[in-house]
Design a protein around this motif. Structure first.
Motif, PDB file in Angstrom:
ATOM      1  N   VAL A 152      -6.755   8.997  -3.589  1.00  0.00           N
ATOM      2  CA  VAL A 152      -7.748   7.994  -3.178  1.00  0.00           C
ATOM      3  C   VAL A 152      -7.056   6.974  -2.278  1.00  0.00           C
ATOM      4  CG1 VAL A 152      -9.427   6.308  -3.968  1.00  0.00           C
ATOM      5  CG2 VAL A 152      -8.997   8.349  -5.343  1.00  0.00           C
ATOM      6  N   ARG A 153      -7.360   7.001  -1.006  1.00  0.00           N
ATOM      7  CA  ARG A 153      -6.634   6.173  -0.039  1.00  0.00           C
ATOM      8  C   ARG A 153      -6.919   4.697  -0.183  1.00  0.00           C
ATOM      9  NH1 ARG A 153      -8.964   8.583   5.053  1.00  0.00           N
ATOM     10  NH2 ARG A 153     -10.676   8.887   3.587  1.00  0.00           N
ATOM     11  N   SER A 154      -8.079   4.328  -0.727  1.00  0.00           N
ATOM     12  CA  SER A 154      -8.368   2.910  -0.921  1.00  0.00           C
ATOM     13  C   SER A 154      -7.484   2.284  -1.994  1.00  0.00           C
ATOM     14  CB  SER A 154      -9.842   2.728  -1.301  1.00  0.00           C
ATOM     15  OG  SER A 154     -10.145   3.423  -2.505  1.00  0.00           O
ATOM     16  N   ALA A 155      -6.814   3.101  -2.807  1.00  0.00           N
ATOM     17  CA  ALA A 155      -5.929   2.600  -3.852  1.00  0.00           C
ATOM     18  C   ALA A 155      -4.486   2.490  -3.380  1.00  0.00           C
ATOM     19  CB  ALA A 155      -6.003   3.504  -5.086  1.00  0.00           C
ATOM     20  N   TRP A 156      -4.243   2.675  -2.083  1.00  0.00           N
ATOM     21  CA  TRP A 156      -2.886   2.600  -1.520  1.00  0.00           C
ATOM     22  C   TRP A 156      -2.848   1.558  -0.409  1.00  0.00           C
ATOM     23  CZ3 TRP A 156       1.343   6.133  -2.629  1.00  0.00           C
ATOM     24  CH2 TRP A 156       1.056   7.023  -3.656  1.00  0.00           C
ATOM     25  N   THR A 157      -1.696   0.922  -0.244  1.00  0.00           N
ATOM     26  CA  THR A 157      -1.490  -0.131   0.751  1.00  0.00           C
ATOM     27  C   THR A 157      -0.407   0.303   1.737  1.00  0.00           C
ATOM     28  OG1 THR A 157      -2.099  -1.849  -0.842  1.00  0.00           O
ATOM     29  CG2 THR A 157      -0.877  -2.549   1.109  1.00  0.00           C
ATOM     30  N   VAL A 158      -0.636   0.045   3.020  1.00  0.00           N
ATOM     31  CA  VAL A 158       0.309   0.442   4.066  1.00  0.00           C
ATOM     32  C   VAL A 158       1.534  -0.471   4.030  1.00  0.00           C
ATOM     33  CG1 VAL A 158       0.666   0.711   6.544  1.00  0.00           C
ATOM     34  CG2 VAL A 158      -1.536   1.350   5.508  1.00  0.00           C
ATOM     35  N   CYS A 159       2.724   0.134   3.980  1.00  0.00           N
ATOM     36  CA  CYS A 159       3.989  -0.608   4.067  1.00  0.00           C
ATOM     37  C   CYS A 159       4.621  -0.482   5.452  1.00  0.00           C
ATOM     38  CB  CYS A 159       4.970  -0.104   3.006  1.00  0.00           C
ATOM     39  SG  CYS A 159       4.523  -0.512   1.310  1.00  0.00           S
ATOM     40  N   PHE A 160       4.551   0.714   6.022  1.00  0.00           N
ATOM     41  CA  PHE A 160       5.153   0.968   7.335  1.00  0.00           C
ATOM     42  C   PHE A 160       4.217   1.860   8.148  1.00  0.00           C
ATOM     43  CE2 PHE A 160       8.460   0.933   4.029  1.00  0.00           C
ATOM     44  CZ  PHE A 160       9.177  -0.197   4.399  1.00  0.00           C
ATOM     45  N   GLN A 161       4.272   1.704   9.460  1.00  0.00           N
ATOM     46  CA  GLN A 161       3.549   2.607  10.343  1.00  0.00           C
ATOM     47  C   GLN A 161       4.421   2.919  11.547  1.00  0.00           C
ATOM     48  OE1 GLN A 161       0.054   0.125  11.318  1.00  0.00           O
ATOM     49  NE2 GLN A 161       0.723   0.166  13.453  1.00  0.00           N
ATOM     50  N   LYS A 162       4.351   4.168  11.991  1.00  0.00           N
ATOM     51  CA  LYS A 162       5.133   4.618  13.140  1.00  0.00           C
ATOM     52  C   LYS A 162       4.212   5.413  14.048  1.00  0.00           C
ATOM     53  CE  LYS A 162       9.339   7.108  14.451  1.00  0.00           C
ATOM     54  NZ  LYS A 162      10.491   7.904  13.952  1.00  0.00           N
ATOM     55  N   ALA A 163       3.983   4.871  15.241  1.00  0.00           N
ATOM     56  CA  ALA A 163       3.042   5.495  16.174  1.00  0.00           C
ATOM     57  C   ALA A 163       3.786   6.246  17.273  1.00  0.00           C
ATOM     58  CB  ALA A 163       2.131   4.443  16.789  1.00  0.00           C
ATOM     59  N   GLU A 164       3.242   7.378  17.656  1.00  0.00           N
ATOM     60  CA  GLU A 164       3.713   8.164  18.801  1.00  0.00           C
ATOM     61  C   GLU A 164       2.641   8.066  19.877  1.00  0.00           C
ATOM     62  OE1 GLU A 164       6.550   9.510  19.252  1.00  0.00           O
ATOM     63  OE2 GLU A 164       7.408   9.342  17.231  1.00  0.00           O
ATOM     64  N   THR A 165       2.884   7.203  20.880  1.00  0.00           N
ATOM     65  CA  THR A 165       1.866   6.939  21.899  1.00  0.00           C
ATOM     66  C   THR A 165       1.556   8.187  22.712  1.00  0.00           C
ATOM     67  OG1 THR A 165       2.643   4.663  22.027  1.00  0.00           O
ATOM     68  CG2 THR A 165       1.240   5.443  23.820  1.00  0.00           C
ATOM     69  N   ALA A 166       2.596   8.943  23.074  1.00  0.00           N
ATOM     70  CA  ALA A 166       2.377  10.126  23.899  1.00  0.00           C
ATOM     71  C   ALA A 166       1.529  11.160  23.155  1.00  0.00           C
ATOM     72  CB  ALA A 166       3.716  10.735  24.318  1.00  0.00           C
ATOM     73  N   ALA A 167       1.831  11.364  21.892  1.00  0.00           N
ATOM     74  CA  ALA A 167       1.079  12.334  21.103  1.00  0.00           C
ATOM     75  C   ALA A 167      -0.186  11.731  20.497  1.00  0.00           C
ATOM     76  CB  ALA A 167       1.962  12.890  19.988  1.00  0.00           C
TER      77      ALA A 167
END
Length: 369
Positions: A152-167
């Motif tokens: 259940v994704r609503s029960a989790w909190t984002v700590c880090f994010q890593k984006a790939e702009t090209a992809a």
């Protein structure tokens, strides 16, 4: 038909039994959570099997058909299979239509690189929805070293994010809502550790727990005596310098997670109490020794004691006393504590007159005169 024939009819093959068909319906939900197209095909197969194989009544088959359909939708929706993962092309379509209508042959302008909002600290489902709206394909994984699956994704909190702009993709690392983020992606969860508060007053212990990052709502209180009830947090805070921590759980440096309950076993005493130290074990002694069923009150002795340390006719507060029994004065006394001589008088620290007389339990206690 032979009425004397007792041979039972042959049982149907296992694939025509009710458990097998119910297992097939459960498989629809499981596969839909992984892949919506695969779950759809299995749902069609389950519907056909329900109408062909078992000898159910028509309304049971109809109910199973609708059940398979709703299982597929619910499972696919909870796992994000039904979210629109494609970029929003409405703006680009409107621009193309405007150019075609004007007939202009303007030189192409370089497209601006898509920007992604920082979703650190946000709910994972909100982050994935925003990423898809910006044209990114989101991925998710456990930010801790435990590698747990995310349901259940609503029960989790984002700590880090890593984006790939090209992809045009982004990876979100998250933890459960009641967990602290690790220092690095894939690192251990930095749970607070229990400080050593044994011997501290309640007020001092609470400050130490708060500094350690421990949620005070997880703290429970108990007493260490057999004759004293455990205080509430409000009662202990009101007299926080009289209550002292005798025992604690977890021990010093023990990990305090979101499911850990912190136990503080408290003893209470002031300068006027006879007992002013913690017992060797919990629930082994009495705060007021006279409450012990084996306590000898010494009615035939002139050295009777109450729990304030006063002896028969003696004074602990500098007051005078006489040896005439019922009218003696013992100086400073504690309201409600036991006394030995009926009719003896005393005063509290605040100066309130007290007299020794039978209490509600039938034993002599200091009461207001």
């Amino acid at each position: 038909m032979n009425p004397y024939n007792t041979t039972p009819p042959p049982s149907p093959p296992w694939w025509k039994t009710t458990p097998a068909l119910l297992g097939l319906l459960a498989l629809v939900a499981l596969l839909s959570a992984v892949s919506f197209p695969l779950g759809f095909f299995v749902m069609i197969a389950a519907m056909l099997a329900v109408w062909v194989l078992p000898s159910w009544r028509w309304y049971a088959k109809l109910g199973a058909t609708f059940g398979a359909f709703f299982l597929m939708l619910i499972s696919a929706g909870m796992s994000g299979q039904l979210d629109d993962s494609g970029p929003d092309k409405s703006e680009a379509s409107a621009q193309d239509a405007a150019h075609a209508g004007s007939g202009a042959t303007a030189s192409p302008t370089p497209s601006k690189a898509p920007e992604l909002t920082d979703y650190t600290g946000k709910a994972l489902d909100e982050a994935e929805k925003g990423a898809r709206a910006a044209g990114f394909t989101p991925g998710r994984h456990d930010a801790s070293a435990e590698g747990r699956p995310i349901g259940v994704r609503s029960a989790w909190t984002v700590c880090f994010q890593k984006a790939e702009t090209a992809a045009k993709s982004v990876a979100f690392a998250a933890v459960r809502n009641d967990e602290p983020c690790p220092t690095n992606d894939g690192g251990p969860l930095p749970w607070p550790t229990m400080p050593d508060v044994v011997g501290d007053t309640y007020n001092t212990a609470v400050k130490a727990l708060d500094r350690a990052g421990i949620d005070l709502d997880s703290v429970t209180l108990d007493d260490v005596y057999l004759d004293i009830d455990a205080p509430t947090a409000e009662e202990a805070a009101k007299e926080g310098d009289e209550w002292r921590v005798c025992f604690q759980r977890p021990d010093e440096n023990g990990e305090v997670t979101s499911t850990t309950t912190v136990h503080l076993d408290l003893g209470q005493w002031t300068d006027a109490n006879l007992v002013q130290e913690c017992p060797s074990k919990k629930d082994t002694t009495y705060k007021i020794p006279a409450n012990d069923p084996e306590y000898d009150d010494g009615n035939d002795s002139d050295n009777d004691s109450d729990n304030n340390g006063t002896t028969g006719g003696g004074s602990t507060g500098g007051g005078s006393s006489s040896s005439d029994g019922g009218g003696s004065s013992v100086g400073t006394v504690h309201p409600g504590s036991f006394c030995s001589q009926p009719g003896a008088t005393g005063v509290t620290k605040a100066g309130t007159p007290m007299v020794c007389g039978p209490g509600s339990d039938g034993r002599n206690r200091w009461r207001s005169s």
